[in-house]
Design an enzyme around this catalytic site. Structure first.
Site, PDB file in Angstrom:
ATOM      1  N   ARG A  78      47.070  65.711  44.568  1.00  9.42           N
ATOM      2  CA  ARG A  78      47.123  64.743  45.662  1.00  9.42           C
ATOM      3  C   ARG A  78      46.529  63.419  45.193  1.00  9.42           C
ATOM      4  O   ARG A  78      45.579  63.406  44.407  1.00  9.42           O
ATOM      5  CB  ARG A  78      46.359  65.277  46.880  1.00  9.42           C
ATOM      6  CG  ARG A  78      47.107  66.351  47.644  1.00  9.42           C
ATOM      7  CD  ARG A  78      46.216  67.011  48.690  1.00  9.42           C
ATOM      8  NE  ARG A  78      45.506  68.147  48.149  1.00  9.42           N
ATOM      9  CZ  ARG A  78      44.552  68.822  48.788  1.00  9.42           C
ATOM     10  NH1 ARG A  78      44.167  68.434  49.988  1.00  9.42           N
ATOM     11  NH2 ARG A  78      43.962  69.846  48.222  1.00  9.42           N
TER      12      ARG A  78
ATOM     13  N   ARG B 216      38.753  80.750  58.514  1.00  7.94           N
ATOM     14  CA  ARG B 216      38.549  79.333  58.260  1.00  7.94           C
ATOM     15  C   ARG B 216      39.894  78.617  58.375  1.00  7.94           C
ATOM     16  O   ARG B 216      40.871  78.998  57.738  1.00  7.94           O
ATOM     17  CB  ARG B 216      37.969  79.113  56.879  1.00  7.94           C
ATOM     18  CG  ARG B 216      37.834  77.633  56.476  1.00  7.94           C
ATOM     19  CD  ARG B 216      38.359  77.434  55.077  1.00  7.94           C
ATOM     20  NE  ARG B 216      38.311  76.031  54.651  1.00  7.94           N
ATOM     21  CZ  ARG B 216      38.963  75.578  53.593  1.00  7.94           C
ATOM     22  NH1 ARG B 216      39.722  76.391  52.881  1.00  7.94           N
ATOM     23  NH2 ARG B 216      38.884  74.318  53.263  1.00  7.94           N
TER      24      ARG B 216
ATOM     25  N   GLU C 144      31.300  78.633  51.298  1.00  8.47           N
ATOM     26  CA  GLU C 144      31.772  78.437  52.661  1.00  8.47           C
ATOM     27  C   GLU C 144      31.677  79.726  53.469  1.00  8.47           C
ATOM     28  O   GLU C 144      31.391  79.699  54.678  1.00  8.47           O
ATOM     29  CB  GLU C 144      33.217  77.941  52.648  1.00  8.47           C
ATOM     30  CG  GLU C 144      33.399  76.599  51.975  1.00  8.47           C
ATOM     31  CD  GLU C 144      34.833  76.302  51.606  1.00  8.47           C
ATOM     32  OE1 GLU C 144      35.288  75.189  51.886  1.00  8.47           O
ATOM     33  OE2 GLU C 144      35.490  77.200  51.043  1.00  8.47           O
TER      34      GLU C 144
ATOM     35  N   HIS D 157      36.999  69.765  54.299  1.00  6.99           N
ATOM     36  CA  HIS D 157      36.010  70.471  53.474  1.00  6.99           C
ATOM     37  C   HIS D 157      34.673  70.583  54.225  1.00  6.99           C
ATOM     38  O   HIS D 157      33.605  70.639  53.612  1.00  6.99           O
ATOM     39  CB  HIS D 157      35.780  69.761  52.128  1.00  6.99           C
ATOM     40  CG  HIS D 157      36.946  69.819  51.198  1.00  6.99           C
ATOM     41  ND1 HIS D 157      37.332  68.743  50.422  1.00  6.99           N
ATOM     42  CD2 HIS D 157      37.823  70.815  50.920  1.00  6.99           C
ATOM     43  CE1 HIS D 157      38.396  69.063  49.712  1.00  6.99           C
ATOM     44  NE2 HIS D 157      38.708  70.316  50.000  1.00  6.99           N
TER      45      HIS D 157
ATOM     46  N   ASN E 296      39.338  83.158  54.254  1.00  7.62           N
ATOM     47  CA  ASN E 296      39.415  81.744  53.891  1.00  7.62           C
ATOM     48  C   ASN E 296      40.711  81.519  53.115  1.00  7.62           C
ATOM     49  O   ASN E 296      40.777  81.715  51.907  1.00  7.62           O
ATOM     50  CB  ASN E 296      38.192  81.369  53.049  1.00  7.62           C
ATOM     51  CG  ASN E 296      38.128  79.888  52.716  1.00  7.62           C
ATOM     52  OD1 ASN E 296      39.098  79.154  52.877  1.00  7.62           O
ATOM     53  ND2 ASN E 296      36.985  79.448  52.216  1.00  7.62           N
TER      54      ASN E 296
END
Length: 353
Positions: free
Chosen positions: A202, A60, A339, A143, A7
């Protein structure tokens, strides 16, 4: 079968090695590592620390575009397509490609799984952008593995395999999602991972006219990209993207950054509760901030008291899984994002076809 999940994030590598025996997954090893020398070099060092070699590897990847809505075996053509998508998720897809390059020489089957896949079935009202269709622009959502994992765990906690809820992934990147009977019907991130909630560096939602103005003032596309991905959000307001540090500060800039961060979350949650027509069973906080900051959860929940949401202060302070009290109209959960387990389970299904 041993499954290695790679990931590659914007600044860290998360990896986990699982052993699959008769359909059950056991985590053998895992770690979160800051980039050092780039994604490829960091992945190579991680591979050297594994207690056992993997039989398969799952990567991922953040942006799958229109091409990839299910897992796909990695080959040269797939890598070329992923490279074409780098401008849509420059902090993430480039790192994923580097991570793939570091593992291709191992000689085991490898697949790519995509964050955007969880949102591939968004209704048109949530996926369409109100600009001319000739632009070829749509909203994808991100996500996805975090929101999917949170939804599945919430379902287990509620005894409902297809729960209706609002999920909040709050970390360096942040996003919200409306989940109706286990399926995503809207999400705050869109064409790129810039839209929606305010984030560490961001901006989230931003008037497009601001970008036109800056461009007309002479700012180049490269400079705009750097500003939007690296110099905005919490960092732009308070000079830091670390929520823990901001909560510990007492200056006006830090207070303003935290207030705006929470306010924008509340706006989206309110909108998604309305989209779910009052049928939401729960709100889930996940991600580094969502699962780790009792103070942010408290502030957001207090602003949502009108919904009947009530936290149990003691449970919230202890970062328990269920943080709402017994009188709350909405159940509130705080889950550490996992995840990797969700990806490992999907990988096992893919190779068991």
């Amino acid at each position: 079968m041993r499954i290695l999940v790679i990931n590659c994030g914007s600044s860290t590598l998360k990896y986990a090695l699982f052993d699959a025996v008769r359909g059950a997954l056991t985590r053998i090893a895992s770690a979160i590592v800051e980039w050092s020398g780039g994604a490829a070099a960091t992945v190579e060092r991680a591979l050297a620390t594994l207690p056992f070699p993997p039989d398969v590897i799952a990567h991922r990847v953040v942006h799958g575009g229109d091409q990839f809505v299910t897992p796909v075996a990695i080959d040269d053509d797939v890598i070329l397509h992923l490279a074409e998508l780098v401008p849509l998720a420059p902090l993430h897809n480039a790192a994923s490609i580097d991570g793939i390059a570091a593992t291709r020489g191992i000689g085991v089957p490898q697949i790519a799984v995509f964050d955007t896949a969880f949102f591939a079935g968004l209704p048109e009202r949530a996926s369409r952008c109100p600009i001319p269709s000739r632009a070829g622009i749509r909203r994808y959502g991100f996500h996805g593995w975090s929101h999917r994992s949170a939804t599945e765990r919430c379902g287990l906690m509620l005894g409902s395999p297809a729960p209706t809820l609002v999920t909040l992934h709050l970390g360096s990147g942040c996003s919200a999602a409306a989940i109706d009977h286990g399926r995503a019907i809207d999400t705050s991130m869109g064409y790129s991972p810039l839209e929606g909630l305010m984030m560490g560096t961001r901006p989230g939602d931003l008037d497009a006219g601001v970008l036109l103005h800056l461009q007309q003032q002479g700012m180049s596309a490269v400079a705009l990209e750097h500003m939007l991905y690296h110099e905005s959000g919490l960092y732009a307001i308070a000079g830091s993207s670390d929520m823990r540090a901001l909560l510990a500060r007492e200056d006006a800039a830090a207070r303003d950054a935290v207030e705006l961060f929470c306010y924008r979350i509340v706006k989206y949650v309110g909108a998604y509760l309305a989209a779910l027509e009052g049928r939401a069973q729960a709100i889930v906080f996940t991600g580094g901030i969502g699962s780790g900051s009792a103070e942010i959860r408290r502030r957001v929940s207090e602003s949502l008291a009108w919904t009947g949401l009530r936290l149990d202060p003691a449970r919230n302070a202890r970062d328990e899984a269920r943080i709402s009290d017994s009188t709350s109209s909405l159940v509130a959960f705080a889950f550490v994002a996992d995840e990797e387990s969700a990806i490992a389970a999907e990988t096992l299904r893919w190779f068991s076809r």
